[in-house]
Scaffold this motif. Structure first.
Motif, PDB file in Angstrom:
ATOM      1  N   CYS A  21       0.821  -1.213   0.000  1.00 39.42           N
ATOM      2  CA  CYS A  21       0.000   0.000   0.000  1.00 39.42           C
ATOM      3  C   CYS A  21       0.857   1.266   0.000  1.00 39.42           C
ATOM      4  O   CYS A  21       0.410   2.321  -0.425  1.00 39.42           O
ATOM      5  N   GLY A  22       2.073   1.180   0.496  1.00 35.36           N
ATOM      6  CA  GLY A  22       2.986   2.325   0.478  1.00 35.36           C
ATOM      7  C   GLY A  22       2.822   3.271   1.648  1.00 35.36           C
ATOM      8  O   GLY A  22       3.479   4.315   1.697  1.00 35.36           O
ATOM      9  N   ALA A  23       1.972   2.936   2.623  1.00 30.81           N
ATOM     10  CA  ALA A  23       1.785   3.828   3.771  1.00 30.81           C
ATOM     11  C   ALA A  23       3.091   3.991   4.557  1.00 30.81           C
ATOM     12  O   ALA A  23       3.369   5.073   5.091  1.00 30.81           O
ATOM     13  N   THR A  26       5.165   6.749   2.886  1.00 28.68           N
ATOM     14  CA  THR A  26       4.652   8.102   3.121  1.00 28.68           C
ATOM     15  C   THR A  26       4.875   8.515   4.566  1.00 28.68           C
ATOM     16  O   THR A  26       5.275   9.648   4.846  1.00 28.68           O
ATOM     17  N   ALA A  29       8.475   9.452   5.044  1.00 28.61           N
ATOM     18  CA  ALA A  29       8.813  10.748   4.452  1.00 28.61           C
ATOM     19  C   ALA A  29       8.298  11.892   5.319  1.00 28.61           C
ATOM     20  O   ALA A  29       8.993  12.891   5.541  1.00 28.61           O
ATOM     21  N   ALA A  30       7.066  11.739   5.813  1.00 29.29           N
ATOM     22  CA  ALA A  30       6.492  12.808   6.634  1.00 29.29           C
ATOM     23  C   ALA A  30       7.217  12.918   7.966  1.00 29.29           C
ATOM     24  O   ALA A  30       7.481  14.025   8.454  1.00 29.29           O
ATOM     25  N   THR A 138       4.555  22.287   8.126  1.00 30.20           N
ATOM     26  CA  THR A 138       4.124  20.929   8.485  1.00 30.20           C
ATOM     27  C   THR A 138       5.320  20.045   8.847  1.00 30.20           C
ATOM     28  O   THR A 138       5.146  18.855   9.086  1.00 30.20           O
ATOM     29  N   GLU A 187       4.489   1.821  12.717  1.00 25.68           N
ATOM     30  CA  GLU A 187       3.196   2.347  13.144  1.00 25.68           C
ATOM     31  C   GLU A 187       2.209   2.424  11.981  1.00 25.68           C
ATOM     32  O   GLU A 187       1.011   2.252  12.156  1.00 25.68           O
TER      33      GLU A 187
ATOM     34  N   LEU B  78       0.799  13.075  11.701  1.00 27.19           N
ATOM     35  CA  LEU B  78      -0.462  12.364  11.874  1.00 27.19           C
ATOM     36  C   LEU B  78      -0.197  10.909  12.221  1.00 27.19           C
ATOM     37  O   LEU B  78       0.767  10.324  11.734  1.00 27.19           O
ATOM     38  N   SER B  79      -1.053  10.374  13.054  1.00 24.94           N
ATOM     39  CA  SER B  79      -1.030   8.921  13.229  1.00 24.94           C
ATOM     40  C   SER B  79      -2.455   8.456  13.471  1.00 24.94           C
ATOM     41  O   SER B  79      -3.327   9.256  13.818  1.00 24.94           O
ATOM     42  N   GLY B  80      -2.688   7.173  13.260  1.00 22.01           N
ATOM     43  CA  GLY B  80      -4.035   6.635  13.425  1.00 22.01           C
ATOM     44  C   GLY B  80      -4.388   6.495  14.893  1.00 22.01           C
ATOM     45  O   GLY B  80      -3.541   6.176  15.720  1.00 22.01           O
ATOM     46  N   LEU B  85      -3.290   4.465   9.271  1.00 28.15           N
ATOM     47  CA  LEU B  85      -3.963   5.246   8.238  1.00 28.15           C
ATOM     48  C   LEU B  85      -3.552   4.702   6.870  1.00 28.15           C
ATOM     49  O   LEU B  85      -2.718   3.805   6.767  1.00 28.15           O
ATOM     50  N   CYS B  86      -4.090   5.311   5.845  1.00 27.68           N
ATOM     51  CA  CYS B  86      -3.694   4.904   4.493  1.00 27.68           C
ATOM     52  C   CYS B  86      -2.493   5.732   4.039  1.00 27.68           C
ATOM     53  O   CYS B  86      -2.070   6.674   4.723  1.00 27.68           O
ATOM     54  N   ALA B  87      -1.954   5.389   2.879  1.00 24.96           N
ATOM     55  CA  ALA B  87      -0.770   6.090   2.371  1.00 24.96           C
ATOM     56  C   ALA B  87      -1.061   7.576   2.162  1.00 24.96           C
ATOM     57  O   ALA B  87      -0.220   8.432   2.434  1.00 24.96           O
ATOM     58  N   TYR B  90      -1.249   9.695   5.655  1.00 26.41           N
ATOM     59  CA  TYR B  90      -0.047  10.081   6.409  1.00 26.41           C
ATOM     60  C   TYR B  90       0.569  11.394   5.909  1.00 26.41           C
ATOM     61  O   TYR B  90       1.359  12.007   6.619  1.00 26.41           O
ATOM     62  N   GLY B  91       0.235  11.802   4.711  1.00 19.20           N
ATOM     63  CA  GLY B  91       0.754  13.081   4.223  1.00 19.20           C
ATOM     64  C   GLY B  91      -0.332  14.136   4.094  1.00 19.20           C
ATOM     65  O   GLY B  91      -0.097  15.202   3.533  1.00 19.20           O
ATOM     66  N   HIS B  93      -1.713  16.225   6.077  1.00 19.77           N
ATOM     67  CA  HIS B  93      -1.546  17.548   6.698  1.00 19.77           C
ATOM     68  C   HIS B  93      -0.720  18.482   5.815  1.00 19.77           C
ATOM     69  O   HIS B  93      -0.704  19.686   6.048  1.00 19.77           O
ATOM     70  N   ALA B 468       4.078  14.545  -0.481  1.00 19.19           N
ATOM     71  CA  ALA B 468       4.811  13.426   0.113  1.00 19.19           C
ATOM     72  C   ALA B 468       4.456  12.125  -0.575  1.00 19.19           C
ATOM     73  O   ALA B 468       5.287  11.239  -0.702  1.00 19.19           O
ATOM     74  N   THR B 469       3.221  12.025  -1.028  1.00 24.09           N
ATOM     75  CA  THR B 469       2.840  10.773  -1.652  1.00 24.09           C
ATOM     76  C   THR B 469       3.378  10.655  -3.065  1.00 24.09           C
ATOM     77  O   THR B 469       3.187   9.651  -3.728  1.00 24.09           O
TER      78      THR B 469
END
Lengths: 251, 487
Positions: A21-23, A26, A29-30, A138, A187, B78-80, B85-87, B90-91, B93, B468-469
């Protein structure tokens, strides 16, 4: 003052659970203030401390099988190649945590470490980090912004380790609570394909998973003792472990 | 002793040579590298105390719980709250500062004003009929839209249905209940036979199926290998567009093996299996597995009457772990696709995907936080991520806005002159549903209707991928077409 016992942080990634899924990418990176990819960036010149590779068995139609392999720094333990070759001592294997740390302030950008790394898990920062106007608000305050001209890699979200240690110190504890320290990719994994923890802790899930009969390490024959393990019940997936990247690409 | 010229040269040479045996050059090199790596134009994170706040994600109807890391009044992570969360999440924000952020009213691609937009909308309302299209019914804002439609002569309220709701339409037709009340009880499902449904690629909310899998077994029947097919416990290769044929073949096999009772499809087992490109033995094996691993359910990417009928035969409709009905669902509403083709104007909420608009509407007023789509008609700047209250239609819970929207932004509710009503908890529970198959439905030609494909792809382009994505997109994980999966 009490000091923590030496830890060996490591990771086990269950490839049979990874949906690609690539989460994790991301979230990484964040968390680590990785700037948006430069227009000229390629998979090798962009920054992806966590990169999910899609690999197939080379079959077609009903015989085709694919697997997603999240690749990150393996945090090699024995004669860590990047540590050995660095002329600036900008890379170190932290004996207290087992984490291979990169110190960008010391890095000269010679890229010897990239050449030495067998996993292509290191990236050179070719461009100044740039965000669209306002987006710098951010940025994660717990992580310094990466600058141009240095080599980047995964450090198991070292900023989170510091936060966990600060929290433990504030509570007067010598040991951190394992629940307080999880890298962003761990996470972010919805299927819990990534297990992280102290490989020295006999009770930890990561230790048990790393010793499972399905577990393996990439290019283990090199003898660098990576601390990132993989798991898969599929024979052909385990067979990928000792193949070079070119061989895998050829399928 | 008087120093000679030779002594001076020797001293100089010696000094130069010996400096390399001191830390001086290395220290200078170190300092120089630090100095050159900390230019003033390198962005620095916001300073300020860090605190965590709770909210909800508004990117898709799943409304995932969020823990938001705040510093200096900005969201910096961000975190769930109850899982990952989904991809995209997470970006999310970062999206409020995307270069394509819409902060000015635009009309046919040119800058305009709110006053001009309001005047144009009032004129359209006077000339009528107009439609208010809600992309996520059941929220507080949805009540305002309904009230506006009721009090404005000729105004209509319509909703956008998700691909999952679309796929349940044939079941709703057989069971005689509104599709809004139906849902999949996947939390209690043991086995899912997916007929080309992108279960692990965002179907039913990006993370719902991922959380349930692999405890919930998936068998994927599809023509082209997908991510779900890659991860499924078993994959069945079928011919493109033959999902309904496989469903009919499975129905025959269930009846032949006396694993179910009910009417038979008109098409024979051998014919259906041949059209699906699956061996008879494999069909029979699949049918036995479906029956043995109950509660099991069959899910298709598109609305397929044959799949609905198969689910009824299997006993999955109205059973735990199958397709269930619930109360507390939003009141039934007209789908946007059912709107008349002679609309004077349509007002689209910011939850309506960019590629959706009522066919035949003369003028479109589209609320959006980011520029995109064809930009025909009015583009009205809406609050972005975490900039407005987010309602969870399933529970009625509301997460208040955490960030201040930029100047020039307005909510759809404010545009309509309404006020957001107080959040009302929703009492939602599964209610009994009985369903019997009187006759096998006529199998519609299984072609590409395009609607589901557009819907499956909707959430990614609709919310404009944050930068980011970009990494995610460039990683070649997504299929060709910028993550748009073809159903």
């Amino acid at each position: 003052m009490k000091t923590q016992k030496p830890r060996r942080y490591g990771m086990v990634i269950d490839l049979d659970r990874c949906t690609g899924c690539g989460a994790c990418m991301t979230a990484c990176a964040a968390e680590n203030n990785v700037a948006p990819g430069h227009a000229k960036a390629t998979p090798r010149t962009g920054l992806t401390p966590m990169l999910v590779q899609r690999v197939s068995n080379g079959g077609a139609g009903a015989d085709r099988r694919e697997v997603f392999i999240p690749v990150t720094c393996m945090h090699c333990e024995h004669e860590t190649p990047c540590v050995t070759v660095c002329p600036q001592q900008a890379v170190e294997l932290d004996k207290a945590t087992g984490i291979v740390n990169q110190m960008p302030q010391r890095c000269l950008g010679c890229r010897y470490c990239m050449t030495a790394c067998a996993y292509h898990a290191r990236y050179f920062n070719w461009w100044d980090p740039e965000w669209p106007v306002g987006m710098e608000r951010t940025l994660n305050p717990g992580v310094a912004v990466r600058m141009r001209g240095v080599v980047e890699k995964c450090n198991f979200c070292h900023g989170r380790l510091h936060e966990a240690e600060d929290k433990a110190a504030a509570a007067g504890k010598a040991e951190i609570d394992p629940a307080d320290y999880r890298p962003a990719c761990v996470e972010a994994c919805a299927t819990q394909a990534i297990v992280f923890g102290d490989l020295n802790d006999p009770a930890s899930d990561v230790r048990k998973a790393s010793r499972h009969e399905d577990s393996f390490r990439l290019l283990a024959r090199l003898g660098t003792e990576p601390k990132v393990y993989y798991r898969s019940k599929q024979e052909w997936v385990r067979g990928l472990a000792e193949r070079g990247q070119q061989e895998v690409r050829r399928g | 002793m008087k120093p000679t010229r030779r002594d001076v040269l020797a001293l100089g040479g010696g000094a130069v040579a010996s400096v390399f045996f001191t830390p001086i050059p290395w220290k200078l090199l170190d300092d120089a590298s630090i100095w050159t790596q900390n230019w003033s134009w390198i962005p620095q994170p916001v300073k300020g105390p860090v605190e965590w706040k709770e909210s909800a994600c508004a990117l898709c109807p799943a409304s995932c719980g969020l823990r938001v890391k705040m510093a200096g009044g900005y969201a910096v992570g961000l975190s769930g709250k109850d899982g990952a969360l989904c991809a995209l999440g997470y970006g999310a924000h970062q999206m409020n500062w995307h270069p394509q952020r819409l902060t000015v009213v635009r009309h046919n691609g040119q800058p305009s004003t709110w006053a001009a937009a309001e005047a144009a909308f009032q004129k359209a309302c006077a000339e009528g009929p107009v439609a208010i299209v809600d992309g996520r019914p059941g929220r507080g804002a949805s009540q305002v839209y309904r009230q506006f439609a009721e009090k404005t002569p000729g105004a209509l309220y319509a909703v956008i249905r998700t691909p999952e709701e679309e796929a349940l339409r044939p079941v709703a037709a057989i069971a005689g209940v509104p599709v809004e009340r139906l849902g999949y009880d996947l939390e209690n499902t043991k086995l899912v036979l997916s007929l080309s449904a992108p279960l692990l690629e965002g179907w039913g909310g990006p993370q719902r199926v991922q959380r349930l899998w692999p405890a919930m077994q998936i068998i994927q029947a599809e023509a082209e290998l997908s991510r779900t097919g890659t991860c499924a416990a078993r994959r069945v290769q079928i011919k493109p567009g033959s999902e309904a044929m496989l469903a009919m073949a499975l129905a025959h096999a269930l009846l032949d093996e006396k694993l179910a009772t009910g009417p038979r499809p008109a098409m024979s087992l051998a014919e259906a299996a041949a059209l699906a490109g699956v061996e008879l033995d494999e069909v029979k094996g699949l049918a036995r597995t479906l029956a043995a691993q109950r509660p099991s359910v069959v899910i298709s990417a598109r609305p397929e009457p044959a799949v609905a009928a198969l689910n009824v035969l299997l006993g999955a409709v109205g059973a735990e772990g199958g397709i269930v009905a619930r109360n507390g669902a939003p009141a039934p509403a007209k789908s946007m696709d059912e709107l008349p083709g002679t609309l004077r104007a349509a007002l689209l909420d910011s939850t309506v995907p960019w590629d959706r608009r009522p066919a035949g509407a003369q003028e479109v007023f589209r609320f959006a936080a980011w520029r995109g789509g064809d930009e025909q008609g009015w583009m009205l700047p809406a609050p972005g991520f975490l900039e407005e209250a987010t309602d969870n239609p399933a529970t009625g819970a509301r997460a208040e806005a955490l960030l201040k929207p930029p100047a020039g932004v307005k909510t759809t509710v404010a545009f309509l002159g309404g006020e957001l009503p107080a959040a009302q908890p929703v009492e939602s529970a599964i209610v009994p549903l009985t369903c019997k198959l009187a006759a096998w439905p006529s199998a519609a030609p299984n072609g590409q209707d395009g609607r589901t494909a557009a819907w499956t792809a909707a959430w990614t382009p609709a919310v404009l991928a944050p930068l980011a994505t970009k990494l995610h997109q460039e990683s070649k994980l997504m299929p060709a077409g910028g993550g748009r999966r073809q159903a």
